[in-house]
Design an enzyme around this catalytic site. Structure first.
Site, short mmCIF file in Angstrom:
data_model
loop_
_atom_site.label_atom_id
_atom_site.label_comp_id
_atom_site.label_asym_id
_atom_site.label_seq_id
_atom_site.Cartn_x
_atom_site.Cartn_y
_atom_site.Cartn_z
N LYS A 13 0.83 -1.21 0.00
CA LYS A 13 0.00 0.00 0.00
C LYS A 13 0.87 1.27 0.00
CE LYS A 13 -2.11 -1.03 3.94
NZ LYS A 13 -1.56 -2.35 4.31
N ARG A 88 -9.31 1.08 8.96
CA ARG A 88 -9.00 -0.31 9.29
C ARG A 88 -10.12 -0.98 10.05
NH1 ARG A 88 -3.01 0.38 9.13
NH2 ARG A 88 -1.98 -1.61 9.30
N ARG A 127 11.86 -6.36 4.11
CA ARG A 127 11.76 -4.96 4.52
C ARG A 127 12.57 -4.74 5.80
NH1 ARG A 127 5.93 -2.19 5.06
NH2 ARG A 127 5.78 -3.35 7.01
N ARG A 135 11.38 -0.90 11.70
CA ARG A 135 10.04 -1.10 12.28
C ARG A 135 10.05 -2.30 13.21
NH1 ARG A 135 5.05 -0.41 8.19
NH2 ARG A 135 4.14 -1.51 9.96
N ARG A 146 -0.91 -9.33 13.06
CA ARG A 146 -1.46 -8.26 12.22
C ARG A 146 -2.38 -8.84 11.14
NH1 ARG A 146 3.88 -5.59 10.35
NH2 ARG A 146 2.64 -4.02 9.31
P1 AMP Z 1 0.97 0.28 9.08
O1 AMP Z 1 2.18 1.14 8.96
O2 AMP Z 1 -0.20 0.81 8.30
O3 AMP Z 1 1.25 -1.17 8.80
O4 AMP Z 1 0.51 0.36 10.62
C1 AMP Z 1 1.37 -0.08 11.67
C2 AMP Z 1 0.55 -0.22 12.95
O5 AMP Z 1 0.02 1.06 13.32
C3 AMP Z 1 -0.65 -1.13 12.86
O6 AMP Z 1 -0.31 -2.51 13.06
C4 AMP Z 1 -1.52 -0.58 14.00
O7 AMP Z 1 -1.01 -0.97 15.27
C5 AMP Z 1 -1.28 0.91 13.87
N1 AMP Z 1 -2.26 1.53 12.94
C6 AMP Z 1 -1.97 2.13 11.74
N2 AMP Z 1 -3.08 2.58 11.16
C7 AMP Z 1 -4.11 2.26 11.98
C8 AMP Z 1 -5.52 2.43 11.92
N3 AMP Z 1 -6.11 3.02 10.85
N4 AMP Z 1 -6.27 1.96 12.96
C9 AMP Z 1 -5.69 1.37 14.03
N5 AMP Z 1 -4.38 1.16 14.15
C10 AMP Z 1 -3.58 1.60 13.13
#
Ligand code: AMP
Length: 188
Positions: A13, A88, A127, A135, A146
């Protein structure tokens, strides 16, 4: 044009959102990046979010919606945004509908990047290697969690957006360039 990049963790994404920023002058809003910036800055929000993210759980809807609502009010978002990692949950999707409605904006397209989940473990491992483990949630155990959270909370948004007639799916197992071309064809 307002677009949602949709898909499981590691689907690509963020990578595809960055291509659209470069190609179409849209603004990328990544809730994950916003949270990581809060962690790096050592804010209260960052401190609260870190453990949740490291576990692979979702940060609360209230926190996420507050962050997004504040950012969507910025002038640079008026020409259109690419939402990456948001919404989400069903509650987040409903709140986004209201937010866009109140601004007289529409959601043009939800692009689902569909991937073979077995391949995601290798991607996340890559990654982690490429970023020097930047990360802390890029590991197999957290990815498993996740993915479970994705299936339980996020995947139910697919029929929601299909019902609105805005859902398009691309094959995320293709190369980055090929996926970008598919997305370009969809967006016209
Ligand atoms: P991402 O970088 O999008 O993979 O997000 C990393 C982590 O941030 C996720 O596993 C969640 O813990 C948190 N997170 C990111 N976006 C959201 C969202 N829209 N709602 C809830 N938690 C989020």
């Amino acid at each position: 044009m307002n677009i949602i990049m949709f898909g499981a963790p590691g689907a690509g994404k963020g990578t595809q959102a960055e291509r659209l920023v470069a190609g179409r002058g849209l603004v990328q809003l990544s809730t994950g990046d916003m949270l990581r910036a809060a962690i790096a800055a050592g804010t209260d929000l960052g401190l609260r979010a870190k453990d949740i993210m490291d576990r692979g759980d979702l940060v609360s809807d209230d926190i996420i919606l507050g962050m997004i609502a504040a950012r969507m009010d910025d002038d640079d978002c008026a020409n259109g945004v690419i939402l990456d990692g948001f919404p989400r949950t069903v509650a987040q999707a409903h709140a986004l509908d209201e937010m866009l409605d109140s601004k007289g904006l529409a959601l043009d397209c939800v692009i689902e990047i569909k991937v073979d989940e077995a391949a995601l473990f290798a991607r996340i491992e890559n990654r982690a290697a490429e970023t020097g483990g930047a990360r802390s949630d890029d590991n197999a155990d957290t990815l498993r969690k996740r993915l479970a959270v994705y299936h339980e909370n996020t995947a139910p948004l697919l029929p929601y957006y299909a019902g609105k007639g805005v859902l398009k799916t691309v094959d995320g197992m293709n190369s980055i360039d090929e996926v970008a071309s598919q997305i370009d064809r969809i967006l016209g």
